[in-house]
Design an enzyme around this catalytic site. Structure first.
Site, mmCIF file in Angstrom:
data_model
loop_
_atom_site.group_PDB
_atom_site.id
_atom_site.type_symbol
_atom_site.label_atom_id
_atom_site.label_comp_id
_atom_site.label_asym_id
_atom_site.label_seq_id
_atom_site.Cartn_x
_atom_site.Cartn_y
_atom_site.Cartn_z
ATOM 1 N N GLY A 187 0.819 -1.215 0.000
ATOM 2 C CA GLY A 187 0.000 0.000 0.000
ATOM 3 C C GLY A 187 0.841 1.247 0.000
ATOM 4 O O GLY A 187 1.634 1.477 -0.905
ATOM 5 N N THR A 188 0.708 2.053 1.051
ATOM 6 C CA THR A 188 1.367 3.360 1.088
ATOM 7 C C THR A 188 2.871 3.289 1.312
ATOM 8 O O THR A 188 3.543 4.321 1.251
ATOM 9 C CB THR A 188 0.739 4.262 2.173
ATOM 10 O OG1 THR A 188 0.997 3.702 3.461
ATOM 11 C CG2 THR A 188 -0.762 4.437 1.950
ATOM 12 N N LEU A 189 3.418 2.095 1.530
ATOM 13 C CA LEU A 189 4.872 1.939 1.653
ATOM 14 C C LEU A 189 5.530 1.553 0.330
ATOM 15 O O LEU A 189 6.755 1.479 0.248
ATOM 16 C CB LEU A 189 5.205 0.879 2.718
ATOM 17 C CG LEU A 189 4.946 1.314 4.156
ATOM 18 C CD1 LEU A 189 4.935 0.109 5.085
ATOM 19 C CD2 LEU A 189 5.987 2.334 4.605
ATOM 20 N N GLU B 218 1.567 0.742 11.357
ATOM 21 C CA GLU B 218 0.498 -0.222 11.076
ATOM 22 C C GLU B 218 -0.402 -0.492 12.285
ATOM 23 O O GLU B 218 -1.281 -1.341 12.218
ATOM 24 C CB GLU B 218 1.105 -1.534 10.566
ATOM 25 C CG GLU B 218 1.984 -1.379 9.336
ATOM 26 C CD GLU B 218 1.243 -0.932 8.083
ATOM 27 O OE1 GLU B 218 0.001 -0.752 8.111
ATOM 28 O OE2 GLU B 218 1.903 -0.755 7.053
#
Length: 146
Positions: free
Chosen positions: A15-17, A86
């Site tokens: 995802g956002t990583l 997370e």
């Protein structure tokens, strides 16, 4: 497949990583030895509030992402920072995600054990009941269509 908390496994990010996403530079810049495209079978992505949720589903997948190998000197701090990002703490019932070990497949067909943040049971139940699946299991492609 369980592993001791001390194992220095790579991370599967989806995802956002991922490269080009908002948390990649914030959390991974200067801390990564290698990034390789990878797939996680048996999982699906659901839409979240600006990030995806990954749920395990034997019929699903693959989810697309990257296998991130941390620099040895950065590993412990990166692991701690990702756990905070997370919303994961071992055994905490308020977790948003759980950090588990799974086999991911690289593009050349080889596999690697990796840490994966999967959606915690209480959140997963809500998503299965009323969430929206990200078709194709690719957060980047989903975001580019929006």
């Amino acid at each position: 497949m369980m592993t001791p908390e001390g194992d220095r496994l790579p991370f599967f990010v989806y995802g956002t990583l991922r490269p080009g996403e908002r948390n990649h530079d914030v959390h991974l810049r200067g801390r990564v030895e290698a990034e390789s495209p990878a797939r996680l079978p048996g999982a699906v992505l659901y839409e979240g509030p600006g990030y995806p949720y990954l749920l395990e589903d034997p019929e699903g997948g693959p989810v697309r992402g990257e296998l991130i190998t941390a620099l040895p000197s950065a590993y412990d701090r990166l692991l701690a920072d990702l756990d905070v990002l997370e919303v994961y703490a071992p055994g905490d019932p308020r977790n948003l995600y759980e950090r588990v070990v799974r086999e991911v497949t690289l593009l050349d067909g080889t596999t690697s054990r990796a840490w994966v943040y999967v959606t915690a049971v209480r959140v997963a139940a809500r998503l299965r009941a009323s969430g929206a699946v990200i078709e194709g299991g690719d957060w980047g492609a989903f975001r580019s269509r929006r």
